[in-house]
Design a protein around this motif. Structure first.
Motif, PDB file in Angstrom:
ATOM      1  N   UNK A 228      -4.218  -6.091  -1.881  1.00  0.00           N
ATOM      2  CA  UNK A 228      -3.162  -5.889  -2.883  1.00  0.00           C
ATOM      3  C   UNK A 228      -1.801  -5.985  -2.200  1.00  0.00           C
ATOM      4  N   UNK A 229      -0.917  -6.814  -2.744  1.00  0.00           N
ATOM      5  CA  UNK A 229       0.440  -6.918  -2.220  1.00  0.00           C
ATOM      6  C   UNK A 229       1.232  -5.723  -2.754  1.00  0.00           C
ATOM      7  N   UNK A 230       1.778  -4.923  -1.873  1.00  0.00           N
ATOM      8  CA  UNK A 230       2.489  -3.717  -2.314  1.00  0.00           C
ATOM      9  C   UNK A 230       3.894  -4.019  -2.825  1.00  0.00           C
ATOM     10  N   UNK A 231       4.348  -5.232  -2.618  1.00  0.00           N
ATOM     11  CA  UNK A 231       5.639  -5.641  -3.195  1.00  0.00           C
ATOM     12  C   UNK A 231       6.850  -5.037  -2.520  1.00  0.00           C
ATOM     13  N   UNK A 232       6.722  -4.645  -1.247  1.00  0.00           N
ATOM     14  CA  UNK A 232       7.854  -3.996  -0.567  1.00  0.00           C
ATOM     15  C   UNK A 232       8.273  -4.722   0.713  1.00  0.00           C
ATOM     16  N   UNK A 233       7.756  -5.913   0.936  1.00  0.00           N
ATOM     17  CA  UNK A 233       8.144  -6.666   2.139  1.00  0.00           C
ATOM     18  C   UNK A 233       9.655  -6.888   2.125  1.00  0.00           C
ATOM     19  N   UNK A 234      10.261  -6.730   3.294  1.00  0.00           N
ATOM     20  CA  UNK A 234      11.706  -6.948   3.417  1.00  0.00           C
ATOM     21  C   UNK A 234      12.543  -5.704   3.164  1.00  0.00           C
ATOM     22  N   UNK A 235      11.916  -4.643   2.644  1.00  0.00           N
ATOM     23  CA  UNK A 235      12.660  -3.391   2.435  1.00  0.00           C
ATOM     24  C   UNK A 235      12.867  -2.704   3.790  1.00  0.00           C
ATOM     25  N   UNK A 236      13.741  -1.698   3.788  1.00  0.00           N
ATOM     26  CA  UNK A 236      13.973  -0.886   4.985  1.00  0.00           C
ATOM     27  C   UNK A 236      13.434   0.521   4.768  1.00  0.00           C
ATOM     28  N   UNK A 237      12.716   1.008   5.762  1.00  0.00           N
ATOM     29  CA  UNK A 237      12.189   2.379   5.694  1.00  0.00           C
ATOM     30  C   UNK A 237      12.656   3.184   6.897  1.00  0.00           C
ATOM     31  N   UNK A 238      12.934   4.452   6.645  1.00  0.00           N
ATOM     32  CA  UNK A 238      13.177   5.417   7.711  1.00  0.00           C
ATOM     33  C   UNK A 238      11.947   6.315   7.773  1.00  0.00           C
ATOM     34  N   UNK A 239      11.346   6.431   8.944  1.00  0.00           N
ATOM     35  CA  UNK A 239      10.181   7.304   9.089  1.00  0.00           C
ATOM     36  C   UNK A 239      10.433   8.299  10.220  1.00  0.00           C
ATOM     37  N   UNK A 240      10.400   9.576   9.885  1.00  0.00           N
ATOM     38  CA  UNK A 240      10.564  10.631  10.890  1.00  0.00           C
ATOM     39  C   UNK A 240       9.248  10.895  11.607  1.00  0.00           C
ATOM     40  N   UNK A 241       9.345  11.443  12.808  1.00  0.00           N
ATOM     41  CA  UNK A 241       8.141  11.794  13.573  1.00  0.00           C
ATOM     42  C   UNK A 241       7.196  10.629  13.706  1.00  0.00           C
ATOM     43  N   UNK A 242       7.738   9.481  14.105  1.00  0.00           N
ATOM     44  CA  UNK A 242       6.978   8.223  13.971  1.00  0.00           C
ATOM     45  C   UNK A 242       6.323   7.734  15.257  1.00  0.00           C
ATOM     46  N   UNK A 243       6.427   8.507  16.340  1.00  0.00           N
ATOM     47  CA  UNK A 243       5.809   8.012  17.582  1.00  0.00           C
ATOM     48  C   UNK A 243       4.321   8.305  17.634  1.00  0.00           C
ATOM     49  N   UNK A 244       3.874   9.296  16.849  1.00  0.00           N
ATOM     50  CA  UNK A 244       2.468   9.716  16.907  1.00  0.00           C
ATOM     51  C   UNK A 244       2.033  10.215  15.527  1.00  0.00           C
ATOM     52  N   UNK A 245       0.756  10.409  15.414  1.00  0.00           N
ATOM     53  CA  UNK A 245       0.206  11.140  14.276  1.00  0.00           C
ATOM     54  C   UNK A 245       0.510  10.528  12.920  1.00  0.00           C
ATOM     55  N   UNK A 246       0.790  11.394  11.954  1.00  0.00           N
ATOM     56  CA  UNK A 246       0.897  10.975  10.563  1.00  0.00           C
ATOM     57  C   UNK A 246       2.122  10.090  10.324  1.00  0.00           C
ATOM     58  N   UNK A 247       3.254  10.428  10.976  1.00  0.00           N
ATOM     59  CA  UNK A 247       4.452   9.593  10.831  1.00  0.00           C
ATOM     60  C   UNK A 247       4.202   8.197  11.379  1.00  0.00           C
ATOM     61  N   UNK A 248       3.533   8.130  12.513  1.00  0.00           N
ATOM     62  CA  UNK A 248       3.164   6.828  13.088  1.00  0.00           C
ATOM     63  C   UNK A 248       2.267   6.058  12.106  1.00  0.00           C
ATOM     64  N   UNK A 249       1.305   6.762  11.513  1.00  0.00           N
ATOM     65  CA  UNK A 249       0.410   6.106  10.542  1.00  0.00           C
ATOM     66  C   UNK A 249       1.205   5.506   9.385  1.00  0.00           C
ATOM     67  N   UNK A 250       2.225   6.241   8.917  1.00  0.00           N
ATOM     68  CA  UNK A 250       3.053   5.741   7.798  1.00  0.00           C
ATOM     69  C   UNK A 250       3.897   4.556   8.250  1.00  0.00           C
ATOM     70  N   UNK A 251       4.535   4.675   9.434  1.00  0.00           N
ATOM     71  CA  UNK A 251       5.378   3.581   9.938  1.00  0.00           C
ATOM     72  C   UNK A 251       4.541   2.313  10.105  1.00  0.00           C
ATOM     73  N   UNK A 252       3.352   2.477  10.644  1.00  0.00           N
ATOM     74  CA  UNK A 252       2.476   1.322  10.889  1.00  0.00           C
ATOM     75  C   UNK A 252       2.074   0.658   9.568  1.00  0.00           C
ATOM     76  N   UNK A 253       1.641   1.483   8.610  1.00  0.00           N
ATOM     77  CA  UNK A 253       1.177   0.918   7.330  1.00  0.00           C
ATOM     78  C   UNK A 253       2.321   0.186   6.631  1.00  0.00           C
TER      79      UNK A 253
END
Ligand code: NAP
Length: 266
Positions: free
Chosen positions: A1-26
């Protein structure tokens, strides 16, 4: 499924490990450019480097090694070279959780620190970005909170309290005018996920229950209908969906990701 958000900008806190990393990666795998924040530069730079390889350089990834709970840290995020300033389309609020313990030992400073990190910091990040999102007609805010908001854990009293404050704020703010301007605001509530955070809290829980850490982990697994801890990748996939075009009609919600551990009907 295309989530339709390519090209957007996201800020993700706590992104080096764990759950924040999981969100940044996805999000990055969906083509989203991500500003990734954590205090430790080494782990953060490694996470960004690895994700650059995984995404084949298709998205912009910016590392900001700062404490997101401080004003100076947030200023550095808004001023990060190559970043969108405050014009983020997606904000995933996240930082470390407060330490476990006995409420009798927590003084005012311990409470202020917990409230600062887990309630006021997300609110500051929302304040800085939400009006720009509304003006552009698209915005997604996902706050990583905890299943403890629904089912409190006694040794995590600082977390139970601070995150409940954020939850109340989001319940109101998400239903304000921004709801008609393309901006959604939801909380994503992790149950037990296999990250450094749970590895750090296990010993206190084990000690309280008179178990070894291994026994405590096995006990947890047995309590979770899914029979295991979740993975940061699974968590990230849910986050990316909440940030997608498909989740436009979902706001003000507290979404549990806990392998079925919460026993209630609602
Ligand atoms: P984790 O594996 O320890 O990762 C935490 C991440 O946040 C790291 O990248 C850490 O990097 C960063 N961080 C911590 N404090 C920060 C700050 N002040 N400024 C910027 N970055 C910061 O933790 P996690 O398991 O992913 O947990 C994330 C959140 O979910 C926490 O609030 C936790 O309490 C909550 N939670 C987790 C679970 C679970 O099962 N894992 C369950 C319920 C709730 P640096 O240390 O280098 O800054």
């Amino acid at each position: 499924m295309d989530l339709g958000i390519a090209g957007k900008w996201a800020l993700v806190g706590g992104a080096s490990k764990g759950l924040g990393w999981g969100c940044a990666r996805a999000l990055a795998l969906e083509g989203v450019n991500v500003v990734m924040v954590a205090r430790g530069a080494e782990a953060l730079n490694k996470a960004v480097h690895d994700l650059r390889l995984e995404t084949g350089g298709q998205v912009q990834l910016i590392a900001v090694a700062q404490d997101i709970t401080t004003e100076a840290g947030r200023d550095a995020i808004w001023n990060a070279a190559g970043g969108p300033g405050k014009d983020h389309d997606i904000v995933v609020t996240n930082a470390g959780g407060p330490p476990p313990g006995d409420f009798r030992n927590w003084d005012r400073d311990a409470w202020i620190k917990a409230i600062d990190g887990n309630m006021l910091t997300p609110i500051e990040l929302i304040k800085a970005t939400v009006d720009g999102m509304a003006a552009r007609g698209f915005g997604r805010i996902v706050n990583i909170t905890s299943s403890a908001v629904k089912a409190p854990i006694d040794v995590l009293g600082l977390s139970n309290g601070a995150r409940s404050g954020l939850t109340g704020f989001v319940a109101g703010a998400s239903r304000s005018k921004i709801a008609s301007q393309g901006v959604t605001m939801n909380n994503l509530l992790p149950g037990k996920f296999d990250t450094d955070r749970i590895r750090a809290t296990l010993p206190a829980m084990a000690q309280q229950q008179g178990k070894t850490v291994d026994e405590m982990r096995a006990f947890h697994h047995a309590q979770i209908p899914a029979g295991r801890y979740g993975s940061p990748q699974e968590f990230g996939a849910i986050c990316a969906f909440l940030c997608s075009q498909h989740a436009a009609y979902m706001t003000g919600q507290n979404v549990l990701a806990d392998g079925g551990a919460y026993p209630g009907t609602y």
